[in-house]
Design a protein around this motif. Structure first.
Motif, PDB file in Angstrom:
ATOM      1  N   ALA A  45       0.779  -1.125   0.069  1.00 45.21           N
ATOM      2  CA  ALA A  45       0.105  -0.156   0.006  1.00 45.21           C
ATOM      3  C   ALA A  45       0.996   1.253  -0.230  1.00 45.21           C
ATOM      4  O   ALA A  45       1.895   1.181   0.523  1.00 45.21           O
ATOM      5  N   ALA A  46       0.162   2.431  -0.393  1.00 45.08           N
ATOM      6  CA  ALA A  46       0.869   3.603  -0.435  1.00 45.08           C
ATOM      7  C   ALA A  46       0.540   4.475   0.978  1.00 45.08           C
ATOM      8  O   ALA A  46      -0.677   3.946   1.321  1.00 45.08           O
ATOM      9  N   VAL A  47       1.501   4.933   1.364  1.00 44.95           N
ATOM     10  CA  VAL A  47       1.161   5.538   2.757  1.00 44.95           C
ATOM     11  C   VAL A  47       1.494   6.875   2.775  1.00 44.95           C
ATOM     12  O   VAL A  47       2.745   7.357   2.559  1.00 44.95           O
ATOM     13  N   TYR A  48       0.693   7.817   3.387  1.00 47.07           N
ATOM     14  CA  TYR A  48       1.173   9.301   3.507  1.00 47.07           C
ATOM     15  C   TYR A  48       1.570   9.597   4.907  1.00 47.07           C
ATOM     16  O   TYR A  48       1.159   8.704   5.697  1.00 47.07           O
ATOM     17  N   ALA A  49       2.348  10.428   5.105  1.00 47.60           N
ATOM     18  CA  ALA A  49       2.746  10.431   6.373  1.00 47.60           C
ATOM     19  C   ALA A  49       1.916  10.780   7.296  1.00 47.60           C
ATOM     20  O   ALA A  49       1.025  11.658   7.232  1.00 47.60           O
ATOM     21  N   GLY A  50       1.904   9.922   8.581  1.00 50.09           N
ATOM     22  CA  GLY A  50       1.137  10.290   9.676  1.00 50.09           C
ATOM     23  C   GLY A  50      -0.530   9.718   9.226  1.00 50.09           C
ATOM     24  O   GLY A  50      -1.331   9.703  10.360  1.00 50.09           O
ATOM     25  N   GLU A  51      -0.368   8.857   8.395  1.00 48.84           N
ATOM     26  CA  GLU A  51      -1.582   7.985   7.911  1.00 48.84           C
ATOM     27  C   GLU A  51      -1.401   6.510   8.383  1.00 48.84           C
ATOM     28  O   GLU A  51      -0.536   6.159   8.071  1.00 48.84           O
ATOM     29  N   LEU A  52      -2.616   5.857   8.016  1.00 47.90           N
ATOM     30  CA  LEU A  52      -2.445   4.327   8.019  1.00 47.90           C
ATOM     31  C   LEU A  52      -2.152   3.897   6.794  1.00 47.90           C
ATOM     32  O   LEU A  52      -2.614   4.549   5.560  1.00 47.90           O
ATOM     33  N   PRO A  53      -1.898   2.730   6.524  1.00 47.16           N
ATOM     34  CA  PRO A  53      -1.424   2.290   5.027  1.00 47.16           C
ATOM     35  C   PRO A  53      -2.868   2.217   4.540  1.00 47.16           C
ATOM     36  O   PRO A  53      -3.930   1.739   5.304  1.00 47.16           O
ATOM     37  N   SER A  54      -3.061   2.413   3.080  1.00 43.84           N
ATOM     38  CA  SER A  54      -4.070   2.505   2.160  1.00 43.84           C
ATOM     39  C   SER A  54      -4.914   3.587   2.124  1.00 43.84           C
ATOM     40  O   SER A  54      -5.855   3.605   1.522  1.00 43.84           O
ATOM     41  N   THR A  55      -4.440   4.750   2.657  1.00 42.57           N
ATOM     42  CA  THR A  55      -5.258   6.028   2.380  1.00 42.57           C
ATOM     43  C   THR A  55      -5.014   6.619   1.066  1.00 42.57           C
ATOM     44  O   THR A  55      -5.878   7.408   0.703  1.00 42.57           O
ATOM     45  N   ALA A  56      -4.202   6.002   0.115  1.00 34.13           N
ATOM     46  CA  ALA A  56      -4.128   6.394  -1.229  1.00 34.13           C
ATOM     47  C   ALA A  56      -4.460   5.178  -1.926  1.00 34.13           C
ATOM     48  O   ALA A  56      -5.527   5.272  -2.864  1.00 34.13           O
ATOM     49  N   TRP A  57      -3.860   3.827  -1.788  1.00 35.31           N
ATOM     50  CA  TRP A  57      -4.305   2.783  -2.706  1.00 35.31           C
ATOM     51  C   TRP A  57      -3.640   1.649  -1.853  1.00 35.31           C
ATOM     52  O   TRP A  57      -2.771   1.515  -1.208  1.00 35.31           O
ATOM     53  N   GLY A  58      -4.198   0.476  -2.187  1.00 35.82           N
ATOM     54  CA  GLY A  58      -3.630  -1.112  -1.751  1.00 35.82           C
ATOM     55  C   GLY A  58      -3.754  -2.012  -2.668  1.00 35.82           C
ATOM     56  O   GLY A  58      -4.926  -2.116  -3.588  1.00 35.82           O
ATOM     57  N   ILE A  59      -3.110  -3.075  -2.649  1.00 35.65           N
ATOM     58  CA  ILE A  59      -3.212  -4.230  -3.443  1.00 35.65           C
ATOM     59  C   ILE A  59      -3.230  -5.491  -2.174  1.00 35.65           C
ATOM     60  O   ILE A  59      -2.188  -5.474  -1.533  1.00 35.65           O
ATOM     61  N   SER A  60      -4.121  -6.137  -2.387  1.00 27.29           N
ATOM     62  CA  SER A  60      -4.137  -7.243  -1.539  1.00 27.29           C
ATOM     63  C   SER A  60      -3.636  -8.473  -1.929  1.00 27.29           C
ATOM     64  O   SER A  60      -3.986  -8.886  -3.330  1.00 27.29           O
ATOM     65  N   SER A  61      -3.228  -9.537  -1.181  1.00 25.24           N
ATOM     66  CA  SER A  61      -2.872 -10.912  -1.549  1.00 25.24           C
ATOM     67  C   SER A  61      -4.097 -11.699  -2.076  1.00 25.24           C
ATOM     68  O   SER A  61      -3.869 -12.461  -2.721  1.00 25.24           O
ATOM     69  N   GLY A  62      -4.993 -11.106  -1.715  1.00 23.00           N
ATOM     70  CA  GLY A  62      -6.460 -11.774  -2.265  1.00 23.00           C
ATOM     71  C   GLY A  62      -6.775 -11.442  -3.660  1.00 23.00           C
ATOM     72  O   GLY A  62      -7.604 -12.361  -4.362  1.00 23.00           O
ATOM     73  N   GLY A  63      -5.870 -10.877  -4.344  1.00 21.99           N
ATOM     74  CA  GLY A  63      -5.776 -10.742  -5.805  1.00 21.99           C
ATOM     75  C   GLY A  63      -6.702  -9.560  -6.283  1.00 21.99           C
ATOM     76  O   GLY A  63      -6.958  -9.542  -7.491  1.00 21.99           O
ATOM     77  N   TRP A  64      -6.859  -8.316  -5.356  1.00 21.50           N
ATOM     78  CA  TRP A  64      -7.435  -7.349  -5.916  1.00 21.50           C
ATOM     79  C   TRP A  64      -6.886  -6.030  -5.340  1.00 21.50           C
ATOM     80  O   TRP A  64      -6.048  -6.102  -4.447  1.00 21.50           O
ATOM     81  N   ALA A  65      -7.264  -4.736  -5.846  1.00 18.89           N
ATOM     82  CA  ALA A  65      -6.589  -3.675  -5.607  1.00 18.89           C
ATOM     83  C   ALA A  65      -8.006  -2.566  -5.472  1.00 18.89           C
ATOM     84  O   ALA A  65      -8.945  -2.801  -6.003  1.00 18.89           O
ATOM     85  N   PHE A  66      -7.487  -1.657  -4.642  1.00 17.31           N
ATOM     86  CA  PHE A  66      -8.370  -0.413  -4.556  1.00 17.31           C
ATOM     87  C   PHE A  66      -7.795   1.095  -4.466  1.00 17.31           C
ATOM     88  O   PHE A  66      -6.534   0.659  -4.183  1.00 17.31           O
ATOM     89  N   THR A  67      -8.621   2.006  -4.733  1.00 16.81           N
ATOM     90  CA  THR A  67      -7.840   3.298  -4.529  1.00 16.81           C
ATOM     91  C   THR A  67      -8.825   3.974  -3.426  1.00 16.81           C
ATOM     92  O   THR A  67      -9.879   3.531  -3.328  1.00 16.81           O
ATOM     93  N   LEU A  68      -8.694   4.971  -2.802  1.00 19.13           N
ATOM     94  CA  LEU A  68      -9.208   5.718  -1.648  1.00 19.13           C
ATOM     95  C   LEU A  68      -9.444   7.089  -1.984  1.00 19.13           C
ATOM     96  O   LEU A  68      -8.263   7.889  -2.210  1.00 19.13           O
ATOM     97  N   ASP A  69     -10.595   7.857  -1.934  1.00 21.63           N
ATOM     98  CA  ASP A  69     -10.834   9.151  -2.135  1.00 21.63           C
ATOM     99  C   ASP A  69     -11.756   9.521  -1.302  1.00 21.63           C
ATOM    100  O   ASP A  69     -12.570   8.623  -0.707  1.00 21.63           O
ATOM    101  N   ALA A  70     -12.031  10.867  -0.957  1.00 18.34           N
ATOM    102  CA  ALA A  70     -13.054  11.235   0.056  1.00 18.34           C
ATOM    103  C   ALA A  70     -13.922  12.417  -0.559  1.00 18.34           C
ATOM    104  O   ALA A  70     -13.469  13.368  -1.048  1.00 18.34           O
ATOM    105  N   LEU A  71     -15.220  12.178  -0.542  1.00 18.01           N
ATOM    106  CA  LEU A  71     -16.047  13.306  -0.682  1.00 18.01           C
ATOM    107  C   LEU A  71     -16.767  13.628   0.636  1.00 18.01           C
ATOM    108  O   LEU A  71     -17.315  12.788   1.032  1.00 18.01           O
ATOM    109  N   TYR A  72     -16.736  14.780   1.106  1.00 17.87           N
ATOM    110  CA  TYR A  72     -17.190  15.241   2.528  1.00 17.87           C
ATOM    111  C   TYR A  72     -18.514  15.635   2.148  1.00 17.87           C
ATOM    112  O   TYR A  72     -18.831  16.633   1.575  1.00 17.87           O
TER     113      TYR A  72
END
Length: 81
Positions: free
Chosen positions: A13-40
């Protein structure tokens, strides 16, 4: 970037400073990936699950189907950190 192994599951996963892993994107060993964005929203319904914790749970899910279940079982909306 973080590559981790927890038991039989691994993820990358990509990690921004001070954040948890996956706040940008992540790839799982389950064979899938995702990105994360936010609309408030202008009005929030609380309590809601923190989006960073939900995205971290996605990395632990062994399949896309189980990841979807973990997202849908949290009450309320995903907001904030």
């Amino acid at each position: 970037f973080v590559r981790a192994q927890m038991g039989t599951r691994t993820w990358f996963a990509a990690v921004y400073a001070g954040e948890l892993p996956s706040t940008a994107w992540g790839i799982s060993s389950g064979g899938w990936a995702f990105t994360l964005d936010a609309l408030y929203p202008s009005a929030t319904l609380l309590p809601g699950a923190g989006r960073n914790f939900l995205s971290r749970a996605l990395l632990d899910a062994p399949s896309a189907e189980e990841a979807l279940v973990s997202l849908l079982t949290e009450p309320g909306q995903a907001t904030g950190r």
